[in-house]
Scaffold this motif. Structure first.
Motif, short mmCIF file in Angstrom:
data_model
loop_
_atom_site.label_atom_id
_atom_site.label_comp_id
_atom_site.label_asym_id
_atom_site.label_seq_id
_atom_site.Cartn_x
_atom_site.Cartn_y
_atom_site.Cartn_z
N GLY A 1 -43.89 -34.06 64.09
CA GLY A 1 -44.27 -35.47 64.25
C GLY A 1 -45.11 -35.67 65.49
O GLY A 1 -44.79 -35.14 66.56
N ALA B 1 -38.50 -47.73 64.12
CA ALA B 1 -37.54 -46.91 64.88
C ALA B 1 -38.18 -45.56 65.20
O ALA B 1 -37.62 -44.50 64.91
CB ALA B 1 -36.25 -46.74 64.07
N GLY B 2 -39.38 -45.61 65.80
CA GLY B 2 -40.10 -44.38 66.17
C GLY B 2 -39.27 -43.59 67.17
O GLY B 2 -38.70 -44.16 68.10
N LEU C 1 -49.66 -42.16 64.22
CA LEU C 1 -48.24 -41.83 64.09
C LEU C 1 -48.11 -41.07 62.78
O LEU C 1 -48.25 -41.66 61.71
CB LEU C 1 -47.40 -43.11 64.03
CG LEU C 1 -47.66 -44.16 65.12
CD1 LEU C 1 -46.99 -45.48 64.78
CD2 LEU C 1 -47.19 -43.65 66.47
N SER D 1 -46.38 -37.39 60.56
CA SER D 1 -45.48 -36.25 60.49
C SER D 1 -45.97 -35.32 59.39
O SER D 1 -46.26 -35.75 58.28
CB SER D 1 -44.05 -36.69 60.16
OG SER D 1 -43.58 -37.56 61.16
N SER E 1 -39.31 -44.39 60.70
CA SER E 1 -39.90 -43.31 61.49
C SER E 1 -40.54 -42.33 60.51
O SER E 1 -39.91 -41.97 59.50
CB SER E 1 -38.79 -42.62 62.30
OG SER E 1 -39.00 -41.24 62.40
N THR E 2 -41.76 -41.89 60.78
CA THR E 2 -42.39 -40.94 59.85
C THR E 2 -41.63 -39.61 59.84
O THR E 2 -41.58 -38.93 58.83
CB THR E 2 -43.88 -40.69 60.20
OG1 THR E 2 -43.97 -40.26 61.56
CG2 THR E 2 -44.72 -41.93 59.98
N GLY F 1 -38.65 -40.40 69.93
CA GLY F 1 -39.21 -39.41 70.83
C GLY F 1 -38.21 -38.30 71.06
O GLY F 1 -37.11 -38.32 70.48
N ARG F 2 -38.57 -37.35 71.90
CA ARG F 2 -37.64 -36.27 72.21
C ARG F 2 -36.50 -36.82 73.06
O ARG F 2 -36.62 -37.88 73.67
CB ARG F 2 -38.37 -35.15 72.95
CG ARG F 2 -39.44 -34.51 72.06
CD ARG F 2 -40.26 -33.49 72.80
NE ARG F 2 -39.46 -32.36 73.20
CZ ARG F 2 -39.43 -31.85 74.43
NH1 ARG F 2 -40.14 -32.40 75.38
NH2 ARG F 2 -38.69 -30.80 74.72
N TRP G 1 -40.12 -44.20 70.58
CA TRP G 1 -41.58 -44.06 70.67
C TRP G 1 -42.18 -45.32 70.06
O TRP G 1 -41.94 -45.65 68.91
CB TRP G 1 -42.04 -42.82 69.90
CG TRP G 1 -43.50 -42.57 70.12
CD1 TRP G 1 -44.53 -42.98 69.35
CD2 TRP G 1 -44.09 -41.86 71.21
NE1 TRP G 1 -45.73 -42.57 69.89
CE2 TRP G 1 -45.49 -41.88 71.03
CE3 TRP G 1 -43.57 -41.19 72.34
CZ2 TRP G 1 -46.37 -41.27 71.92
CZ3 TRP G 1 -44.46 -40.58 73.23
CH2 TRP G 1 -45.83 -40.63 73.00
N ASP H 1 -46.36 -31.94 75.26
CA ASP H 1 -46.92 -33.24 75.63
C ASP H 1 -48.40 -33.05 75.93
O ASP H 1 -48.77 -32.11 76.62
CB ASP H 1 -46.24 -33.79 76.89
CG ASP H 1 -44.83 -34.26 76.62
OD1 ASP H 1 -44.51 -34.53 75.45
OD2 ASP H 1 -44.05 -34.36 77.59
N GLY I 1 -47.17 -38.56 67.93
CA GLY I 1 -47.53 -39.92 68.32
C GLY I 1 -48.67 -39.80 69.32
O GLY I 1 -48.49 -39.21 70.39
N GLY J 1 -47.26 -37.27 72.26
CA GLY J 1 -46.00 -36.55 72.27
C GLY J 1 -45.73 -35.98 70.89
O GLY J 1 -46.22 -36.51 69.88
N VAL J 2 -44.97 -34.90 70.86
CA VAL J 2 -44.68 -34.21 69.60
C VAL J 2 -43.16 -34.08 69.45
O VAL J 2 -42.48 -33.74 70.41
CB VAL J 2 -45.31 -32.79 69.60
CG1 VAL J 2 -44.88 -32.01 68.37
CG2 VAL J 2 -46.83 -32.88 69.69
N LEU J 3 -42.69 -34.37 68.27
CA LEU J 3 -41.27 -34.17 67.97
C LEU J 3 -41.17 -33.28 66.74
O LEU J 3 -41.50 -33.72 65.64
CB LEU J 3 -40.59 -35.52 67.70
CG LEU J 3 -39.11 -35.48 67.31
CD1 LEU J 3 -38.26 -34.96 68.47
CD2 LEU J 3 -38.63 -36.87 66.91
C1 BTN Z 1 -42.01 -37.39 72.67
O1 BTN Z 1 -42.93 -37.19 73.45
O2 BTN Z 1 -40.91 -37.77 73.06
C2 BTN Z 1 -42.26 -37.16 71.20
C3 BTN Z 1 -42.80 -38.39 70.52
C4 BTN Z 1 -43.05 -38.19 69.05
C5 BTN Z 1 -43.41 -39.50 68.36
C6 BTN Z 1 -43.87 -39.29 66.95
S1 BTN Z 1 -44.58 -40.75 66.28
C7 BTN Z 1 -44.61 -40.04 64.71
C8 BTN Z 1 -43.32 -39.27 64.54
N1 BTN Z 1 -42.28 -40.15 64.05
C9 BTN Z 1 -41.33 -40.35 64.97
O3 BTN Z 1 -40.33 -41.09 64.82
N2 BTN Z 1 -41.59 -39.64 66.06
C10 BTN Z 1 -42.82 -38.88 65.93
#
Ligand code: BTN
Length: 333
Positions: free
Chosen positions: A212, A122-123, A140, A142, A96-97, A125-126, A131, A184, A214, A194-196
């Motif tokens: 982060g 292993a991306g 993708l 960060s 995951s970044t 999300g919130r 993701w 979002d 996506g 989406g942003v994390l």
């Molecule tokens: C969400 O809407 O749930 C947030 C999604 C965030 C995804 C991005 S992809 C790049 C970065 N690395 C991750 O593991 N997650 C964020």
């Protein structure tokens, strides 16, 4: 922040792009203060990464094509001077970044560093969601930030990055996206990005934050239809493929301008822009903050990024983080 492309490869590619793809080795050597042999070496390394660069006697070099990748030189060559995004670190594959950015931030990576991947195994999300995106299709990345921010204002980073995505899409792609607070990005009523944001703090101040993103770019409609929530990509909405390196440089440029404006006290104006882009302003919403659930009308946004919620009785309170659903229209990510 750094001035211009960090690597010589980025600088050579920038000169080629500015010269409509063509430039002599002599000219590039002079401008960059290096030898012609050094330019030739950089060209060789760019070719090894998949860029097609022809050399014609007396005319110099000609950029014929670039691979559909997010190679650092390709992004750096397009970054505005002084932009966030350097150093730019590219992974073909990573867990995951965000996780890698946290590891690198712990090891001392500087403010502005950007980690980007073609694929995440292993991306994240919130709310512990996953993701996913097919390799090479999405943006993708960060961004590591080390702003002088108290904890009350750190959530504004979510608002800034979602605004940066919207600004970049509108200015450079004519695409009008909207934001569902906190972070979002929606297009045609479906989730586009989406942003994390994750951060660590010390003595009530942010030590570093990892923002982060996506963003669905070139995924096709069939792949999007297989997701468990309505999702959109730029290609599906516009009918053409997008250059991810260009788009990433544009988003980073917008994020730099917004971050600077926010840190210089421009939160009020940014909150107004955010409100103009909001999907939920004026609507009845439910906000979940951990176990707590609150209902009310979204009446605005505070300069530090909070949602202003008017609850029964007319009292308006700021909500700093949470997940929003609309009462009649469930668009929860
Ligand atoms: C969400 O809407 O749930 C947030 C999604 C965030 C995804 C991005 S992809 C790049 C970065 N690395 C991750 O593991 N997650 C964020």
């Amino acid at each position: 922040m750094s001035e211009g492309p960090a690597t010589t490869a980025g600088q050579v590619l920038r000169l080629l792009l500015r010269g409509n793809g063509e430039r002599s080795g002599q000219d590039m050597a002079q401008r960059l203060g290096i030898s012609r042999a050094a330019v030739a070496k950089v060209v060789t390394s760019l070719r090894a990464q998949g860029l097609e660069i022809e050399a014609a006697p007396r005319r110099g070099y000609r950029l014929v094509s670039e691979p559909p990748l997010l190679l650092p030189a390709m992004v750096e060559a397009r970054l505005a001077p002084g932009s966030l995004g350097l150093p730019l670190i590219h992974f073909d594959e990573i867990d995951s970044t965000n996780l890698e950015a946290r590891r690198q931030a712990e090891a001392g990576a500087p403010h502005g560093a950007c980690l980007v991947a073609e694929h995440q195994s292993a991306g994240r999300g919130r709310l512990d969601r996953r993701w996913q995106a097919p390799k090479g299709s999405a943006l993708l990345f960060s961004l590591i930030l080390r702003p002088s921010l108290g904890l009350r204002r750190v959530f504004a980073l979510n608002n800034l990055i979602s605004l940066a995505v919207c600004r970049a899409l509108q200015k450079h792609g004519g695409v009008d996206a909207a934001i569902k607070w906190p972070n979002d990005v929606y297009l045609e009523g479906k989730k586009l990005a989406g942003v994390l944001t994750e951060f660590t703090s010390r003595a009530e101040a942010v030590e570093y934050a990892v923002v982060g993103v996506g963003l669905n770019v070139n995924q096709d409609a069939q792949w999007l239809a297989g997701l468990d929530q309505p999702a959109m990509s730029l290609a599906a909405a516009t009918g053409h493929a997008w250059n991810r390196a260009t788009l990433l440089a544009q988003i980073l440029g917008e994020m730099s301008a917004l971050h600077e404006e926010f840190m210089a006290g421009g939160g009020e104006e940014l909150a107004r822009e955010y409100a103009r882009r909001s999907l939920i302003l004026g609507l009845e919403v439910t906000v979940r903050e951990g176990q707590a659930v609150r209902r009310g009308k979204a009446v605005g946004f505070a300069p530090e990024g909070a949602l202003l919620l008017e609850e029964e009785g007319g009292k308006v309170s700021p909500i700093h983080h949470g997940d929003v659903s609309l009462l009649d229209w469930e668009v929860l990510a």
